[in-house]
Enzyme design. Structure first.
Site, PDB file in Angstrom:
ATOM      1  N   GLU A  24     -54.159  12.243-159.286  1.00  0.00           N
ATOM      2  CA  GLU A  24     -53.565  13.194-158.291  1.00  0.00           C
ATOM      3  C   GLU A  24     -54.418  14.423-157.930  1.00  0.00           C
ATOM      4  O   GLU A  24     -54.116  14.693-156.730  1.00  0.00           O
ATOM      5  CB  GLU A  24     -52.072  13.724-159.048  1.00  0.00           C
ATOM      6  CG  GLU A  24     -51.053  12.568-159.127  1.00  0.00           C
ATOM      7  CD  GLU A  24     -49.878  13.108-159.877  1.00  0.00           C
ATOM      8  OE1 GLU A  24     -48.714  13.074-159.398  1.00  0.00           O
ATOM      9  OE2 GLU A  24     -50.058  13.692-161.100  1.00  0.00           O
ATOM     10  N   GLU A  75     -43.046  22.910-160.491  1.00  0.00           N
ATOM     11  CA  GLU A  75     -42.294  24.224-160.705  1.00  0.00           C
ATOM     12  C   GLU A  75     -43.405  25.278-160.610  1.00  0.00           C
ATOM     13  O   GLU A  75     -42.626  26.423-159.917  1.00  0.00           O
ATOM     14  CB  GLU A  75     -41.821  24.112-162.334  1.00  0.00           C
ATOM     15  CG  GLU A  75     -40.743  23.120-162.615  1.00  0.00           C
ATOM     16  CD  GLU A  75     -41.233  21.652-162.969  1.00  0.00           C
ATOM     17  OE1 GLU A  75     -40.562  20.661-163.371  1.00  0.00           O
ATOM     18  OE2 GLU A  75     -42.572  21.364-162.709  1.00  0.00           O
ATOM     19  N   LYS A 101     -42.406  15.676-153.923  1.00  0.00           N
ATOM     20  CA  LYS A 101     -43.587  14.829-153.823  1.00  0.00           C
ATOM     21  C   LYS A 101     -43.200  13.601-153.658  1.00  0.00           C
ATOM     22  O   LYS A 101     -42.385  12.820-154.051  1.00  0.00           O
ATOM     23  CB  LYS A 101     -44.149  14.677-155.582  1.00  0.00           C
ATOM     24  CG  LYS A 101     -45.233  14.055-155.441  1.00  0.00           C
ATOM     25  CD  LYS A 101     -46.010  13.840-156.850  1.00  0.00           C
ATOM     26  CE  LYS A 101     -46.408  15.014-157.508  1.00  0.00           C
ATOM     27  NZ  LYS A 101     -47.249  14.891-158.726  1.00  0.00           N
TER      28      LYS A 101
END
Length: 131
Positions: A24, A75, A101
């Site tokens: 990612e 978050e 996402k």
């Protein structure tokens, strides 16, 4: 009469590098941000002057800048966006923020996974400002 007014900015799309998994941070992913910002634009109803409301383009720039900073957790990103918006636009009364996402790496066929933040700015709690 009490009037509550909001600015909405829907489904801002970003390519960003958030996530816990190594790929990612290397490959990145697609994200969407939707905002509902409480803002006192009652004067703009009368004045027709952009100075009497929240400038969408300026709010977008705040979100764009925060989305460009890689983080492990959505978050954390959501908290940074909210704090930056409050610091930039102190007249904000509330923020509803959805950060999604798109196609998260969780082995499921879904439209996305994300976080939702609902913040009331009581003007006394500085915990999200200046993160």
């Amino acid at each position: 009469m009490t009037v509550q007014t909001y600015i909405r900015i829907e489904r801002l799309r970003f390519r960003a590098f958030h996530g816990v998994l190594p790929q990612e941070s290397r490959v990145g992913g697609d994200y969407e941000v939707t905002l509902r910002i409480g803002y006192p634009w009652q004067e703009a109803m009368r004045s027709d002057d952009v100075a009497d409301t929240l400038d969408y383009a300026a709010a977008y720039e705040v979100v764009r800048r925060e989305m460009a900073v890689p983080s492990q957790l959505l978050e954390h990103v959501a908290g940074r966006i909210a704090g930056a918006l409050l610091s930039t636009f102190p007249a904000i009364t509330s923020i509803d923020l959805w950060l999604t996402k798109v196609c998260p790496p969780m082995g499921a066929d879904s439209k996305g996974a994300g976080v939702e933040l609902h913040l009331i700015n009581d003007k006394t709690d500085a915990s999200l400002r200046d993160n």
